[in-house]
Motif scaffolding. Structure first.
Motif: not given
Ligand code: ADP
Ligand code: MG
Length: 320
Positions: A19-23, A32-33, A38-39, A140-141
């Motif tokens: 899935x593209x939303x799993x960072x 990080x989902x 950005x969030x 980003x952070x």
């Protein structure tokens, strides 16, 4: 040949996410989902089993505190602001006094960080507690284990080794008397504010749950770098110094887990700004070493350099 804990996770439960939303998936302190650009939602889950993670007969209020604290510590390690938790609890019996104390310990810590308990599961069986925590951090952070750079300073919040000493005391393996050591083992304080102050500032971060050598080892591996620690810089409290002076294992503070401090790396030219950020809420923090190009972990002590194996506590230690 039996598989080690981390090899087991890598072989059977790590694969490219679809899935593209799993960072960020398996392999860091939280996943990080990314529900919106950005969030990120930082997600972590940890289980505490009686006889493995805590001794039978542990004070229920302290246990309630600890099983939430270890998850908030993973949130801190990502620089996230924790928001929601769930609690899955397996109990041998429903003992009202025990449950009342456990719930108070858990919910008092939740209140301290403005976290809501929003669900869970209750079953009968040997005592075991699983907590899942979700929090927010900007993409980003977010602090990853993988960002350490050659030349970075390695820093540690608070101090090192008290939880390990607390365990030795409870198991009757030392004659040292140190209430603060047992308190650290049973009531660790997650570095939630420090984590958020480091978000977008530190290059890499991990929390010390399995032992400094093991956890720093994970950070080094994820970053593809090595490190040298300086023995004289390690923040060893007086109880630990007494323990070592009386013949205790001097490597214990590096190996023992459960301190729940943050270990992170920052470019040394930003050290003044780091001190300001941490002082703002009274969190002590010291430089304990630096990142090297040469892989592996080393310790400088008495003008010699010792290689340190990255072995901390593992549920399934590799063998064979
Ligand atoms: P921590 O000590 O920070 O809680 P762990 O050492 O428990 O982290 O786990 C290392 C990584 O492996 C984490 O990203 C964790 O989410 C992941 N992990 C552990 N067990 C499993 C599993 N059975 N399936 C998928 N991921 C797992
Ligand atoms: Mg962790």
């Amino acid at each position: 040949m039996s598989l080690g804990e981390f090899e087991l996770i890598r072989r059977f439960f790590t694969r490219p996410t679809r899935r593209a939303d799993v960072q960020l998936g398996v392999g860091d302190d939280c996943a990080l989902l990314r529900p919106s650009p950005g969030k990120c939602v930082a997600m972590t889950v940890d289980t505490l089993v009686e006889g493995i993670h805590f001794l039978a007969g542990t004070d229920p209020g302290r246990l309630g505190h600890k099983c939430l604290a270890v998850n908030l510590s993973d949130q801190a390690a990502m620089g996230a602001a924790p928001a929601w938790v769930s609690l899955a609890i397996t109990l041998p019996q429903s003992d009202e006094a025990w449950l009342s104390a456990f719930a108070k310990g858990f919910l008092d810590l939740a209140d301290q960080y403005g976290v809501d308990l929003v669900g869970g599961d209750t079953t009968r069986g040997p005592l075991s507690i699983t907590v899942q925590a979700l929090g927010f951090v900007s993409e980003r952070d977010a602090l990853h284990r993988s960002g350490a750079k050659v030349g970075d300073g390695i820093y540690l919040t608070g101090d090192l080794g008290l939880a390990g000493l607390g365990l030795e005391i409870l198991q009757g393996r030392t004659s040292i008397v140190a209430k603060e050591a047992v308190d650290r083992l049973e009531m660790p304080q997650p570095r939630v504010q420090a984590g958020q102050a480091l978000a977008g500032f530190a290059n890499a971060c991990i929390d010390v749950s399995d032992g400094l050598s093991a956890d720093l080892g994970h950070l080094l591996e994820a970053s593809g770098v090595g490190a040298t620690l300086d023995w004289t810089a390690l923040p060893l409290p007086s109880a630990i110094r007494r323990y070592i002076a009386q013949g205790g294992d001097e490597w214990m503070p590096l190996r023992a887990g459960d301190d729940y401090e943050l270990c992170f790396t920052v470019s040394t030219d930003r050290e003044d700004e780091l001190a300001l950020r941490m002082e703002a809420f009274g969190c002590s923090c010291v430089r304990i070493g630096h990142i090297d190009r040469q892989g592996g972990l080393r310790l400088r002590k008495d003008r010699r350099v010792f290689p340190i194996s990255a072995s901390g506590f593992q549920h399934f230690p590799p063998c064979g």
